[in-house]
Design a protein around this motif. Structure first.
Motif, PDB file in Angstrom:
ATOM      1  N   LEU A 171      27.539  60.244   3.254  1.00  0.00           N
ATOM      2  CA  LEU A 171      26.094  60.031   3.324  1.00  0.00           C
ATOM      3  C   LEU A 171      25.729  58.662   2.774  1.00  0.00           C
ATOM      4  O   LEU A 171      24.841  57.991   3.311  1.00  0.00           O
ATOM      5  CB  LEU A 171      25.361  61.124   2.542  1.00  0.00           C
ATOM      6  CG  LEU A 171      25.672  62.557   2.977  1.00  0.00           C
ATOM      7  CD1 LEU A 171      25.005  63.552   2.049  1.00  0.00           C
ATOM      8  CD2 LEU A 171      25.234  62.779   4.413  1.00  0.00           C
ATOM      9  N   GLU A 229      28.088  59.497  -2.075  1.00  0.00           N
ATOM     10  CA  GLU A 229      27.484  60.777  -1.725  1.00  0.00           C
ATOM     11  C   GLU A 229      28.189  61.261  -0.470  1.00  0.00           C
ATOM     12  O   GLU A 229      28.206  60.563   0.538  1.00  0.00           O
ATOM     13  CB  GLU A 229      25.982  60.633  -1.481  1.00  0.00           C
ATOM     14  CG  GLU A 229      25.221  60.252  -2.721  1.00  0.00           C
ATOM     15  CD  GLU A 229      23.756  59.955  -2.459  1.00  0.00           C
ATOM     16  OE1 GLU A 229      23.336  59.904  -1.278  1.00  0.00           O
ATOM     17  OE2 GLU A 229      23.026  59.766  -3.445  1.00  0.00           O
ATOM     18  N   LYS A 278      29.174  64.779   2.012  1.00  0.00           N
ATOM     19  CA  LYS A 278      28.908  66.167   2.387  1.00  0.00           C
ATOM     20  C   LYS A 278      30.222  66.789   2.830  1.00  0.00           C
ATOM     21  O   LYS A 278      30.929  66.243   3.676  1.00  0.00           O
ATOM     22  CB  LYS A 278      27.896  66.195   3.530  1.00  0.00           C
ATOM     23  CG  LYS A 278      27.560  67.571   4.039  1.00  0.00           C
ATOM     24  CD  LYS A 278      26.548  67.461   5.178  1.00  0.00           C
ATOM     25  CE  LYS A 278      26.247  68.786   5.801  1.00  0.00           C
ATOM     26  NZ  LYS A 278      25.310  68.648   6.930  1.00  0.00           N
ATOM     27  N   LYS A 309      28.125  64.077  -5.390  1.00  0.00           N
ATOM     28  CA  LYS A 309      27.669  62.723  -5.691  1.00  0.00           C
ATOM     29  C   LYS A 309      28.451  62.223  -6.891  1.00  0.00           C
ATOM     30  O   LYS A 309      28.460  62.852  -7.946  1.00  0.00           O
ATOM     31  CB  LYS A 309      26.172  62.701  -6.008  1.00  0.00           C
ATOM     32  CG  LYS A 309      25.668  61.304  -6.335  1.00  0.00           C
ATOM     33  CD  LYS A 309      24.162  61.277  -6.479  1.00  0.00           C
ATOM     34  CE  LYS A 309      23.686  59.850  -6.729  1.00  0.00           C
ATOM     35  NZ  LYS A 309      22.227  59.762  -6.703  1.00  0.00           N
ATOM     36  N   ARG A 345      16.261  62.729  -6.923  1.00  0.00           N
ATOM     37  CA  ARG A 345      16.641  62.264  -5.584  1.00  0.00           C
ATOM     38  C   ARG A 345      17.824  63.074  -5.047  1.00  0.00           C
ATOM     39  O   ARG A 345      17.888  63.377  -3.857  1.00  0.00           O
ATOM     40  CB  ARG A 345      16.965  60.774  -5.594  1.00  0.00           C
ATOM     41  CG  ARG A 345      15.728  59.892  -5.574  1.00  0.00           C
ATOM     42  CD  ARG A 345      16.071  58.428  -5.353  1.00  0.00           C
ATOM     43  NE  ARG A 345      16.736  57.818  -6.488  1.00  0.00           N
ATOM     44  CZ  ARG A 345      16.120  57.334  -7.561  1.00  0.00           C
ATOM     45  NH1 ARG A 345      14.808  57.396  -7.640  1.00  0.00           N
ATOM     46  NH2 ARG A 345      16.800  56.791  -8.543  1.00  0.00           N
ATOM     47  N   ASP A 397      16.434  66.396  -3.935  1.00  0.00           N
ATOM     48  CA  ASP A 397      15.710  66.207  -2.673  1.00  0.00           C
ATOM     49  C   ASP A 397      16.676  66.066  -1.503  1.00  0.00           C
ATOM     50  O   ASP A 397      16.427  66.591  -0.415  1.00  0.00           O
ATOM     51  CB  ASP A 397      14.794  64.988  -2.745  1.00  0.00           C
ATOM     52  CG  ASP A 397      13.603  65.195  -3.662  1.00  0.00           C
ATOM     53  OD1 ASP A 397      13.270  66.371  -3.959  1.00  0.00           O
ATOM     54  OD2 ASP A 397      13.011  64.184  -4.100  1.00  0.00           O
ATOM     55  N   MET A 398      17.778  65.354  -1.736  1.00  0.00           N
ATOM     56  CA  MET A 398      18.771  65.187  -0.674  1.00  0.00           C
ATOM     57  C   MET A 398      19.376  66.541  -0.297  1.00  0.00           C
ATOM     58  O   MET A 398      19.585  66.831   0.880  1.00  0.00           O
ATOM     59  CB  MET A 398      19.869  64.227  -1.115  1.00  0.00           C
ATOM     60  CG  MET A 398      20.923  64.015  -0.071  1.00  0.00           C
ATOM     61  SD  MET A 398      22.252  62.910  -0.538  1.00  0.00           S
ATOM     62  CE  MET A 398      22.590  63.360  -2.192  1.00  0.00           C
ATOM     63  N   ARG A 420      16.835  68.243   1.886  1.00  0.00           N
ATOM     64  CA  ARG A 420      16.766  67.628   3.213  1.00  0.00           C
ATOM     65  C   ARG A 420      17.895  68.093   4.118  1.00  0.00           C
ATOM     66  O   ARG A 420      17.714  68.265   5.320  1.00  0.00           O
ATOM     67  CB  ARG A 420      16.827  66.098   3.093  1.00  0.00           C
ATOM     68  CG  ARG A 420      15.520  65.418   2.904  1.00  0.00           C
ATOM     69  CD  ARG A 420      15.630  63.919   3.177  1.00  0.00           C
ATOM     70  NE  ARG A 420      16.828  63.304   2.663  1.00  0.00           N
ATOM     71  CZ  ARG A 420      16.926  62.692   1.476  1.00  0.00           C
ATOM     72  NH1 ARG A 420      15.905  62.658   0.671  1.00  0.00           N
ATOM     73  NH2 ARG A 420      18.050  62.137   1.100  1.00  0.00           N
ATOM     74  N   HIS A 421      19.070  68.265   3.546  1.00  0.00           N
ATOM     75  CA  HIS A 421      20.226  68.688   4.336  1.00  0.00           C
ATOM     76  C   HIS A 421      20.344  70.206   4.436  1.00  0.00           C
ATOM     77  O   HIS A 421      21.262  70.705   5.095  1.00  0.00           O
ATOM     78  CB  HIS A 421      21.511  68.106   3.744  1.00  0.00           C
ATOM     79  CG  HIS A 421      21.638  66.626   3.954  1.00  0.00           C
ATOM     80  ND1 HIS A 421      22.113  66.089   5.117  1.00  0.00           N
ATOM     81  CD2 HIS A 421      21.322  65.578   3.160  1.00  0.00           C
ATOM     82  CE1 HIS A 421      22.104  64.777   5.035  1.00  0.00           C
ATOM     83  NE2 HIS A 421      21.628  64.436   3.847  1.00  0.00           N
TER      84      HIS A 421
END
Length: 159
Positions: free
Chosen positions: A50, A58, A60, A71, A85, A88-89, A92-93
């Motif tokens: 990512l 980062e 996945k 991370k 953050r 939030d990531m 989002r995923h």
């Protein structure tokens, strides 16, 4: 995020911890990435980068329906903004499991927030330098072995 076990471990293996902290401070993101991808290949886990730069990785990881984001942040202190953050990531995923590893320490606000979230459906694991180092060394491994082999024990994050 030092616990009672970490305090005892640091007292027993003080010299190795000091050596390992130097190794972790000098650990490059590329070395961490290569160790992680070796483990992915060995266990048949797909990965997708990512973000990768000199200070942050980062990535996945997924196998079937299971997924997580790791991370690795090379910094002295992780601040609340960085942690938010990361959360939030994850949202989002659409992933609820994550591992945040730092070569330093977490700000006290993060630790307090993390403890509150443990009561909820939080599946984020925080690994600071001490906890990450303890996982690498165990009770018998020497820090020089990590340098010679150029491998990190990252299997526990892949399962």
């Amino acid at each position: 995020m030092i616990s009672v076990v970490d305090n005892f471990y640091c007292a027993v293996r003080k010299k190795e911890i000091i050596r390992l902290k130097k190794i972790i401070n000098n650990l490059k993101v590329d070395t961490f990435y290569l160790s992680l991808t070796k483990g992915c290949w060995k266990f048949g886990i797909q990965h997708e980068i990512l973000l990768k730069n000199a200070g942050v990785l980062e990535i996945k990881l997924y196998r079937g329906r299971k997924a997580l984001i790791i991370k690795f942040h090379k910094t002295a202190t992780v601040f609340m903004g960085d942690y938010e953050r990361f959360l939030d990531m994850l949202k989002r995923h659409g992933i609820n499991k994550g591992v945040y590893i730092t070569s330093g320490v977490f700000e006290q606000k993060i630790i307090n927030s993390y403890r509150r979230r443990l009561r909820s459906d939080n599946k984020v694991k925080l690994e600071d330098m001490t906890r990450f180092g303890r996982g690498q060394l165990g009770w018998s491994r020497r820090s020089e072995e990590i340098l010679k082999e150029k491998t990190l024990k990252l299997y526990k994050y892949l399962s």
